[in-house]
Design a protein around this motif. Structure first.
Motif, short mmCIF file in Angstrom:
data_model
loop_
_atom_site.label_atom_id
_atom_site.label_comp_id
_atom_site.label_asym_id
_atom_site.label_seq_id
_atom_site.Cartn_x
_atom_site.Cartn_y
_atom_site.Cartn_z
N ARG A 243 -17.91 -8.89 42.37
CA ARG A 243 -17.00 -10.07 42.26
C ARG A 243 -17.30 -10.84 43.58
NH1 ARG A 243 -10.79 -8.41 43.56
NH2 ARG A 243 -10.79 -8.46 45.47
N GLY A 244 -16.74 -12.05 43.40
CA GLY A 244 -16.61 -12.78 44.67
C GLY A 244 -17.93 -13.22 45.14
N ILE A 245 -18.00 -13.31 46.76
CA ILE A 245 -19.15 -13.72 47.13
C ILE A 245 -20.37 -12.81 46.90
CG2 ILE A 245 -20.11 -13.94 49.63
CD1 ILE A 245 -17.39 -14.77 50.46
N GLY A 246 -20.06 -11.43 46.84
CA GLY A 246 -21.26 -10.58 46.40
C GLY A 246 -21.81 -10.82 45.17
N ASP A 264 -20.79 -1.28 44.36
CA ASP A 264 -19.50 -1.48 44.67
C ASP A 264 -18.69 -0.29 44.00
OD1 ASP A 264 -16.66 -2.66 44.69
OD2 ASP A 264 -17.93 -4.62 44.60
N VAL A 265 -17.46 0.04 44.74
CA VAL A 265 -16.53 0.99 44.50
C VAL A 265 -16.65 1.30 42.98
CG1 VAL A 265 -15.26 0.72 46.38
CG2 VAL A 265 -14.65 -0.27 44.45
N ALA A 268 -14.40 -0.40 40.65
CA ALA A 268 -14.92 -1.81 40.13
C ALA A 268 -16.13 -1.59 39.22
CB ALA A 268 -15.21 -2.93 41.33
N LEU A 286 -20.43 3.12 44.36
CA LEU A 286 -20.58 3.82 45.34
C LEU A 286 -19.43 3.29 46.57
CD1 LEU A 286 -22.07 5.49 47.84
CD2 LEU A 286 -23.47 3.75 48.28
N ALA A 318 -19.88 -6.01 51.32
CA ALA A 318 -18.47 -5.26 51.07
C ALA A 318 -17.43 -5.75 52.22
CB ALA A 318 -18.65 -3.98 50.56
N ILE A 320 -13.06 -5.80 53.26
CA ILE A 320 -11.43 -5.89 52.97
C ILE A 320 -10.67 -6.48 53.80
CG2 ILE A 320 -11.84 -3.82 51.39
CD1 ILE A 320 -10.50 -2.19 53.68
N SER A 372 -17.20 -13.42 59.51
CA SER A 372 -16.02 -14.47 59.53
C SER A 372 -15.80 -15.30 60.74
CB SER A 372 -14.91 -13.54 59.02
OG SER A 372 -13.69 -14.65 58.68
N TYR A 385 -9.19 -7.23 61.13
CA TYR A 385 -10.38 -7.88 60.50
C TYR A 385 -11.19 -8.81 61.37
CZ TYR A 385 -12.38 -11.00 57.05
OH TYR A 385 -13.10 -11.70 56.01
N GLY A 416 -16.09 -19.73 56.10
CA GLY A 416 -14.77 -19.77 56.49
C GLY A 416 -13.94 -19.50 55.45
N THR A 420 -12.16 -17.29 46.67
CA THR A 420 -12.38 -15.91 45.96
C THR A 420 -10.93 -15.07 45.60
OG1 THR A 420 -12.53 -14.59 47.86
CG2 THR A 420 -14.64 -15.54 47.35
N MET A 422 -10.35 -12.39 47.14
CA MET A 422 -9.65 -12.02 48.41
C MET A 422 -8.76 -13.19 48.90
SD MET A 422 -11.81 -11.12 51.70
CE MET A 422 -12.33 -9.50 51.64
N THR A 423 -9.22 -14.49 49.02
CA THR A 423 -8.46 -15.51 49.51
C THR A 423 -7.30 -16.06 48.69
OG1 THR A 423 -10.10 -17.10 48.93
CG2 THR A 423 -10.15 -16.36 51.10
P1 NAI Z 1 -13.70 -9.90 47.37
O1 NAI Z 1 -12.46 -8.97 47.64
O2 NAI Z 1 -13.54 -10.77 46.37
O3 NAI Z 1 -15.02 -8.74 47.11
C1 NAI Z 1 -15.27 -7.89 48.09
C2 NAI Z 1 -16.09 -6.81 47.23
O4 NAI Z 1 -16.20 -5.58 48.20
C3 NAI Z 1 -15.06 -6.10 45.93
O5 NAI Z 1 -15.68 -6.26 44.87
C4 NAI Z 1 -14.68 -4.87 46.48
O6 NAI Z 1 -14.33 -3.89 45.49
C5 NAI Z 1 -16.08 -4.42 47.46
N1 NAI Z 1 -15.56 -3.60 48.25
C6 NAI Z 1 -14.42 -3.43 48.90
N2 NAI Z 1 -14.59 -2.14 49.52
C7 NAI Z 1 -15.69 -1.39 49.29
C8 NAI Z 1 -16.03 -0.25 49.40
N3 NAI Z 1 -15.56 0.80 50.39
N4 NAI Z 1 -17.33 0.16 49.09
C9 NAI Z 1 -18.06 -0.83 48.11
N5 NAI Z 1 -17.40 -2.10 47.92
C10 NAI Z 1 -16.31 -2.31 48.46
O7 NAI Z 1 -14.06 -10.71 48.59
P2 NAI Z 1 -14.80 -11.82 49.09
O8 NAI Z 1 -14.11 -13.00 49.38
O9 NAI Z 1 -15.88 -11.90 48.08
O10 NAI Z 1 -15.54 -11.33 50.49
C11 NAI Z 1 -16.76 -10.74 50.73
C12 NAI Z 1 -17.09 -10.74 52.07
O11 NAI Z 1 -17.13 -12.17 52.58
C13 NAI Z 1 -16.24 -9.82 52.78
O12 NAI Z 1 -17.03 -9.06 53.77
C14 NAI Z 1 -15.27 -10.80 53.39
O13 NAI Z 1 -14.71 -10.15 54.51
C15 NAI Z 1 -16.20 -11.90 53.83
N6 NAI Z 1 -15.40 -13.13 54.01
C16 NAI Z 1 -14.99 -13.57 53.09
C17 NAI Z 1 -14.31 -15.06 53.14
C18 NAI Z 1 -13.49 -15.83 52.10
O14 NAI Z 1 -13.07 -16.77 52.44
N7 NAI Z 1 -13.65 -15.30 50.93
C19 NAI Z 1 -14.17 -15.68 54.56
C20 NAI Z 1 -15.09 -14.83 55.59
C21 NAI Z 1 -15.63 -13.79 55.24
#
Ligand code: NAI
Length: 478
Positions: A243-246, A264-265, A268, A286, A318, A320, A372, A385, A416, A420, A422-423
């Protein structure tokens, strides 16, 4: 419906927008995104006599730049009220590219002001100001170093002054930078792909030497000279891609024809399978903190793509959050964040970077990690974090230096505030404050981060050991 949803609904409603406008809050502009270049003409200005790399690079992008207007006393006109007016472009311009590579004296900065003044006034919505300069670190004279750094200050201030989704960025070239090196950077920075990158330096590295691989699997320069797209058939691994950025990153690579492994885990797994099916990639359930995560990725690559397959790009996405003020922060919340966001990446890198590792990273490959802005600036409630994300930046710098002899390039992206899941867990008022704390007055979209990652993972991009912020020039951090 909870309080958060109600407030969010009010802020996004027509009434909420009217109230915001009445309160004097400017409205955010829909940003130009994707491959689209500026609609209006691109203007080229030079400080002193500059080299030919920029016109050649623009020419290779099919851009025929126009000369810039210069705000000198002679060029000004006097209006009916007796006020002096700077020269004005007849219509909107799409971008100004300012070649300041020959700027060496404090007095040279006046030329910068003189060309930017009319250009900034004429800039179209989502227009671009790009300043190209030398790297202060390589200047032979102190004054030249200071002038190059001054351009960084100009760029950051212009980025804050621009309106309607326009951005200003700085490209710091290396001595050996050629038009061919510059072209992909100009393309990214001028196009809508850099929509949410504002007020940032792109520090270019000397080109990576031709790679003589032990395996003969990913000979970047030979592929280039043979006219073969170096991305063809490339295997790209993206963690946290359900999901999200990934997920956005995975989609973006797939759109360019790369073969994408999404990770992803297991919990998910359903969402992950949907992403994989959509992009015709392969899914690996994974938890990246598993001790054998690297081995399992390598095994997946070999099983799905053949015994000779190697990874062309690895994206550590990935991550958290386990936010708590330090006084309330226990070892579980501390450890979980540092494990997922940082330590797991080391273990995976160690396996995939072992020379000759089947399913490992090819010589000439690319690694991009997600940091970040919290890692630059710190954030209340985020010591864990911020530690992990600052750690990612340290890893990028150190790893890039160690892998250069294999032609493996390592960069990072520091998002920034990106909209998503997460935010979405951040309280709504804080979310609105974050949005308005960027010069673009809005949060970014996952695709904005994905675009920057694809750019940094492109073999043609001459950047190494850098962390590019994708934050709309968020006020926090540098
Ligand atoms: P999200 O929470 O929507 O997606 C993160 C994904 O990583 C999830 O699908 C989750 O299941 C997976 N994940 C978490 N732990 C895992 C593990 N142990 N093994 C495999 N997969 C795992 O987060 P989002 O917002 O898409 O963020 C993606 C990246 O961008 C993260 O590293 C986050 O710290 C970074 N980021 C995001 C920002 C934001 O504003 N959304 C700002 C700055 C950095």
């Amino acid at each position: 419906m909870n309080f958060d949803r109600i407030v969010s609904g009010v802020l996004d409603s027509p009434l909420g927008k009217t109230v915001a406008a009445k309160a004097g809050l400017p409205a955010a502009t829909e940003l130009r995104r994707g491959a689209a270049m500026p609609a209006g003409p691109v203007v080229l200005a030079t400080v002193n006599t500059a080299g030919s790399a920029i016109p050649d690079a623009l020419g290779s992008l099919g851009i025929d730049p126009q000369p810039a207007l210069v705000d000198t006393p002679d060029a000004r006109t006097t209006d009916a009220d007796g006020r002096q007016r700077p020269p004005a472009y007849p219509g909107r311009i799409g971008a100004i590219v300012l070649d300041a590579t020959a700027a060496a004296r404090v007095g040279d900065l006046e030329q910068v002001r003189a060309v930017l003044r009319p250009a900034v006034k004429a800039l179209e919505p989502s227009g671009r100001v790009l300043i190209v300069a030398g790297d202060p670190a390589t200047a032979s004279e102190v004054e030249t170093a200071a002038v190059r750094q001054a351009l960084d200050g100009i760029m950051r201030s212009v980025g804050k002054e621009l309106r309607h989704g326009a951005t200003c960025n700085l490209i710091q070239v290396a001595d050996a930078t050629t038009a061919a090196d510059l072209a992909p950077v100009l393309r990214f920075a001028l196009s809508g792909r850099s929509a949410y990158v504002n007020g940032q330096p792109f520090v270019l590295a000397p080109p990576v030497e031709p790679v003589e691989t032990s395996e003969g699997l990913y000979k970047l320069d030979q592929q280039r000279s043979a006219g073969v797209d170096p991305r063809e058939g490339r295997i790209v691994v993206v963690t946290g891609a359900a999901r999200g950025i990934g997920a956005a990153i995975a989609r973006r690579f797939a759109a360019d024809g790369d073969r994408v492994v999404v990770i992803d885990v297991p919990v998910a797994g359903q969402a992950l399978a949907e992403v994989a099916n959509e992009i015709h990639g392969t899914a690996l359930q994974l938890d990246i903190t598993a001790p054998d995560a690297g081995q399992r990725i390598a095994r997946h690559v070999v099983e799905r793509y053949g015994p000779d397959a190697r990874v062309g790009a690895l994206v550590h996405c990935a991550g958290i959050l386990r936010d708590k003020m330090l006084v309330n922060l226990d070892e579980q919340r501390w450890g979980a964040v540092l494990e997922v966001n940082l330590a797991a990446q080391f273990r995976i890198n160690d396996v995939l970077l072992a020379p000759g590792q089947p399913g490992g990273i090819a010589d000439g490959g690319r690694i991009v990690a997600i940091a970040s802005t919290s890692g630059w600036a710190g954030n209340k409630g985020q010591t864990n974090y911020a530690a992990s994300k600052a750690g990612v930046m340290g890893m990028v710098r150190a790893l890039s230096a160690r892998l250069a002899d294999r032609g493996i390039v390592v960069n990072g992206v520091a998002p920034g505030f990106i909209e998503t899941d997460m935010t979405a867990s951040i309280p709504v008022i804080d979310r609105e404050i974050f949005r308005r704390s960027s010069s673009l007055l809005q949060g970014g979209r996952p695709v904005d981060v994905a675009e920057a990652i694809v750019f940094l993972a492109d073999p043609a991009t001459p950047m190494n050991g850098q962390v590019l912020r994708v934050c709309g020039q968020l006020i926090v951090g540098r």
